[in-house]
Write a protein that holds these residues in place. Structure first.
Motif, short mmCIF file in Angstrom:
data_model
loop_
_atom_site.label_atom_id
_atom_site.label_comp_id
_atom_site.label_asym_id
_atom_site.label_seq_id
_atom_site.Cartn_x
_atom_site.Cartn_y
_atom_site.Cartn_z
N ASP A 128 0.85 -1.20 0.00
CA ASP A 128 0.00 0.00 0.00
C ASP A 128 0.89 1.25 0.00
OD1 ASP A 128 -1.63 2.19 0.68
OD2 ASP A 128 -2.96 0.94 1.89
N GLU A 129 0.91 1.96 -1.14
CA GLU A 129 1.76 3.13 -1.28
C GLU A 129 1.31 4.30 -0.40
OE1 GLU A 129 2.28 4.12 -5.40
OE2 GLU A 129 2.98 2.10 -5.89
N ARG A 130 0.03 4.44 -0.20
CA ARG A 130 -0.46 5.52 0.69
C ARG A 130 -0.01 5.26 2.12
NH1 ARG A 130 -6.62 6.78 -0.58
NH2 ARG A 130 -6.12 8.82 0.27
N SER A 168 2.42 7.53 4.56
CA SER A 168 2.10 7.84 5.96
C SER A 168 3.23 7.38 6.88
CB SER A 168 0.81 7.16 6.39
OG SER A 168 -0.28 7.66 5.65
#
Length: 194
Positions: free
Chosen positions: A19-21, A25
């Motif tokens: 998950d790049e998001r 974060s």
């Protein structure tokens, strides 16, 4: 405290799944902590910034291993420490190579071969042609093996200014040797002044 641990576990697990998001974060949440670790090891802000980037690149590259981590703080500390150790080993090897090349060519100059005297005098002329402060920063870095921070303290300038002096000195020496130097020797010097 338990909520933070759950959030952290979730964040790292999402990164492990690609998950790049979540990765963005993670970088935002932990970059200051990783930077502090790296600064502890390197003692230089510039290198700590570089290593912080390296740590996060490494985290993403090996994200599949994150599922096995039990303590995130310990893991980040260990990854930061390993990155700093690899960095220090690279620096030590580079300094050793520079010193060996310099000693090798210096010892060859003791012979009576005119070509040896010629290229050494070309190097000396190239270095002498540098502005005084740039020349001093270059010599302290390349011959004395001092870090940018040590040179900065000695010359009472910023480490970024030291870096710029050294970059500009290398460019000037390369230009000088292209015009006045020997091509075979230039190939060896290319590695020395990288």
């Amino acid at each position: 405290m338990v909520r933070r641990e759950l959030d952290t576990d979730l964040l790292f697990n999402r990164v492990a799944q690609g998950d790049e998001r979540a990765y963005g974060s993670l970088v935002a949440q932990y970059s200051d902590q990783v930077y502090a670790y790296c600064l502890t090891f390197t003692k230089q802000a510039y290198y700590a910034e570089e290593l912080t980037q390296e740590v996060f690149i490494r985290l993403w590259t090996y994200r599949h291993q994150l599922t096995q981590v039990e303590s995130w703080d310990s893991y980040l500390y260990q990854v930061s420490k390993n990155a700093a150790l690899r960095f220090m080993q690279r620096v030590a090897k580079e300094q050793q190579l520079r010193q060996e090349v310099f000693q090798h060519f210096s010892s060859q100059v003791t012979s009576d071969e005119p070509s040896n005297h010629h290229w050494l005098s070309q190097i000396q002329r190239a270095i002498q042609a540098l502005p005084q402060r740039r020349r001093r920063a270059f010599m302290m870095s390349r011959l004395d093996g001092l870090t940018h921070a040590e040179i900065a303290a000695e010359l009472n300038i910023s480490p970024n200014t030291v870096k710029e002096h050294i970059v500009q000195a290398k460019k000037a020496i390369r230009r000088y040797l292209k015009v006045y130097g020997n091509l075979g020797f230039l190939l060896v010097l290319w590695r020395l002044f990288q």
